[in-house]
Every structure is written in structure tokens, then in C-alpha cells.
Design an enzyme around this catalytic site. Structure first.
Site, PDB file in Angstrom:
ATOM      1  N   ILE A   6       0.848  -1.197   0.000  1.00  0.00           N
ATOM      2  CA  ILE A   6       0.000   0.000   0.000  1.00  0.00           C
ATOM      3  C   ILE A   6       0.885   1.249   0.000  1.00  0.00           C
ATOM      4  O   ILE A   6       1.036   1.925   1.026  1.00  0.00           O
ATOM      5  CB  ILE A   6      -0.968   0.010   1.223  1.00  0.00           C
ATOM      6  CG1 ILE A   6      -1.679  -1.344   1.346  1.00  0.00           C
ATOM      7  CG2 ILE A   6      -1.990   1.150   1.101  1.00  0.00           C
ATOM      8  CD1 ILE A   6      -2.681  -1.443   2.497  1.00  0.00           C
ATOM      9  N   PRO A   7       1.515   1.552  -1.151  1.00  0.00           N
ATOM     10  CA  PRO A   7       2.308   2.792  -1.190  1.00  0.00           C
ATOM     11  C   PRO A   7       1.396   3.987  -0.923  1.00  0.00           C
ATOM     12  O   PRO A   7       0.283   4.046  -1.447  1.00  0.00           O
ATOM     13  CB  PRO A   7       2.868   2.816  -2.616  1.00  0.00           C
ATOM     14  CG  PRO A   7       2.096   1.802  -3.389  1.00  0.00           C
ATOM     15  CD  PRO A   7       1.561   0.826  -2.421  1.00  0.00           C
ATOM     16  N   HIS A   8       1.847   4.888  -0.079  1.00  0.00           N
ATOM     17  CA  HIS A   8       0.964   5.981   0.312  1.00  0.00           C
ATOM     18  C   HIS A   8       1.750   7.223   0.676  1.00  0.00           C
ATOM     19  O   HIS A   8       2.951   7.159   0.937  1.00  0.00           O
ATOM     20  CB  HIS A   8       0.126   5.553   1.522  1.00  0.00           C
ATOM     21  CG  HIS A   8       0.969   5.187   2.702  1.00  0.00           C
ATOM     22  ND1 HIS A   8       1.369   3.890   2.948  1.00  0.00           N
ATOM     23  CD2 HIS A   8       1.537   5.925   3.690  1.00  0.00           C
ATOM     24  CE1 HIS A   8       2.118   3.862   4.034  1.00  0.00           C
ATOM     25  NE2 HIS A   8       2.246   5.087   4.501  1.00  0.00           N
ATOM     26  N   GLY A   9       1.081   8.324   0.731  1.00  0.00           N
ATOM     27  CA  GLY A   9       1.730   9.546   1.194  1.00  0.00           C
ATOM     28  C   GLY A   9       0.893  10.772   0.930  1.00  0.00           C
ATOM     29  O   GLY A   9      -0.104  10.726   0.201  1.00  0.00           O
TER      30      GLY A   9
END
Lengths: 111, 154
Positions: free
Chosen positions: B68-71
Site C-alpha cells: 500500500i504505497p501511500h503519502g
């Protein structure tokens, strides 16, 4: 030149947000870096930003948490005041750092 | 955040099955490009840099074949999520050391009025932690089927 500085400032603010949310994200089960690593990355980024601009950023951050805000539909997304048309035109040129006349935050044009 | 609310953060334009990506960098770019194509993000480079920075400081591969790449980025106008599934598992430096096949990219602006970013991330983690949901996500062939899983519809 100004655009590049603004982009670095956006990246710095994104990193500051990451630092602020380390604990929250960790609790969700994500692997998070030690604060030292994040601080080091922040320091490297900070060195690339001109001193006066960085000083303005820090001053605004202390006051609002978010120092640089996007502009959408000619509106400052920090205070939601509509910007004068002339300012919007100047902002898109990326030739100078523009601040909101109402709240003083640094403006960043998304378009 | 309810699963119904979570489902509203996805869109068919940000649904890729199967993905073309063959490695971690390509996964990040392929998912990010769905936001760019939809006109949600104008400055692709700045958001990509934020995502790389996040990954270099700790992988968002949470194990069990999910990442879950996030930012948050100032260059992102609203909270939104993209989903992609690769036909073959891809190495994502996940915490369990195993490759991932289900990818969610969660992007948000630094500050939102209705604070949906962290609740959305939390709900997503909870959802993919259930093996039943992961199995269904691996089998979903259309956006409608995918949304049904997110909503918890049988």
C-alpha cells in the site's frame, strides 16, 4: 529557478508531514523509518533551499503547520480567500515566490 | 470510515488489472499515472519523488502479497486511491520478504478538511488482512467485482 525552489519546498513540506505522521502510520502496521533517518533526509533537502525562503517557510510553519499551500480555481487553499486575477497570472509564470495577501502562506500553483 | 465510504475513494479509471509493471519502480509509476491521466495530479515528478522517498525510508509492502504505497503531497488535490493487480508477484521489499500482487496507492493532500487519509489507510489494512478478502481481490475481474469486495458485498 523559482519553480525549482518551490518544488523543493513542496518536497520538504511533504517530508515534514511524513515525520509528523510516523507514529500514526506505524500503528496501522506499516514499516516506518527511524526519526533519525527522516531528519537526515530533511536536512539534505533543506540545504538545497535558499536561506530566506527557508526562513519564511519555518516562520509560516510555526504559525499554520502548513506553510506552502496549493492554489485551485484562483483560491488559496490555506485560507480559502479568492486571489486577485493579477496575482494568479504572476503565479503561473513561476518567476517569483508569491504569498497569499490574506494569510501570508506561500502559494503553489497546481496547474 | 465505513467500507462504503472507502469504496467511494476508488474509480474505474484508477483500476488496473492486469498491471504491466515488472518491478517496484514500475508499480509506483503505473499506479501514479492513473491519477495523472485522470487530471488529478499535474506535477507527476514531485509526487513520484515523495513516493520514492517514502519507500526508501521503509517499504509499504505490508506482507501477505499486499503493498500500500501511500503519502501526502501538496501536489495532490484530494484523497484518492488506485488499485492494481499484477499477473505475477513482484518483489516489493515487503516486511515478510515475499513478493506482492495486490497494490493500492493512497494519495492525499497535506491537510484535508474531513481527515479521510489515515482512516482510509487503516480500513484498507484491516480489509486486506482478512484472507477471504485477499482471495476475492485476486479473483476480481471487473471494477464492479472489485468494488463489491471493498464494500463487503457477498
Amino acid at each position: 529557478m523559482v519553480k525549482k525552489q518551490l518544488e523543493l519546498l513542496v518536497a520538504l513540506q511533504d517530508l515534514d508531514m511524513m515525520i509528523r505522521e510516523v507514529e500514526d502510520v506505524k500503528q496501522l502496521g506499516f514499516e516506518t523509518p527511524s526519526l533519525d533517518k527522516l531528519e537526515k533526509a530533511r536536512e539534505e533537502l533543506r540545504e538545497k533551499i535558499g536561506k530566506p525562503l527557508y526562513a519564511t517557510y519555518e516562520r509560516l510553519k510555526a504559525r499554520y503547520k502548513r506553510a506552502i499551500v496549493p492554489v485551485k480555481d484562483d483560491t488559496c487553499l490555506g485560507c480559502f480567500m479568492r486571489l486577485p486575477t493579477s496575482l494568479a497570472a504572476r503565479g503561473r509564470e513561476d518567476a517569483e515566490v508569491i504569498t497569499c495577501e490574506n494569510c501570508g502562506r506561500i502559494l503553489y500553483w497546481l496547474e | 470510515m465505513t467500507r462504503e465510504e472507502l469504496a467511494r475513494l476508488f474509480s474505474e479509471q484508477r483500476f488496473i488489472v492486469p498491471m504491466r509493471a515488472k518491478n517496484k519502480d514500475e508499480v509506483l509509476e503505473e499506479l501514479l499515472d492513473t491519477f495523472v491521466r485522470e487530471g488529478l495530479i499535474r506535477n507527476r515528478a514531485i509526487v513520484l519523488e515523495m513516493l520514492h522517498k517514502r519507500e526508501s525510508l521503509g517499504s509499504t509492502g505490508i506482507g501477505k502479497g499486499v503493498a500500500i504505497p501511500h503519502g501526502r503531497s501538496t501536489a495532490v488535490p484530494d484523497v484518492s486511491i488506485a488499485f492494481g493487480r499484477s499477473a505475477a508477484p513482484i518483489d516489493f521489499d515487503s516486511i515478510d520478504g515475499k513478493p506482492a500482487q495486490l497494490f493500492f496507492m493512497v494519495l492525499a493532500p497535506p491537510q484535508e478538511l474531513n481527515s479521510r487519509y489515515l482512516p482510509a489507510l487503516g480500513r484498507l489494512v484491516e480489509l486486506v488482512n482478512e484472507s477471504k478478502n485477499r482471495k476475492r481481490l485476486l479473483a476480481a475481474e471487473s471494477f464492479a467485482e472489485f468494488v463489491a469486495v471493498i464494500k463487503g458485498e457477498e
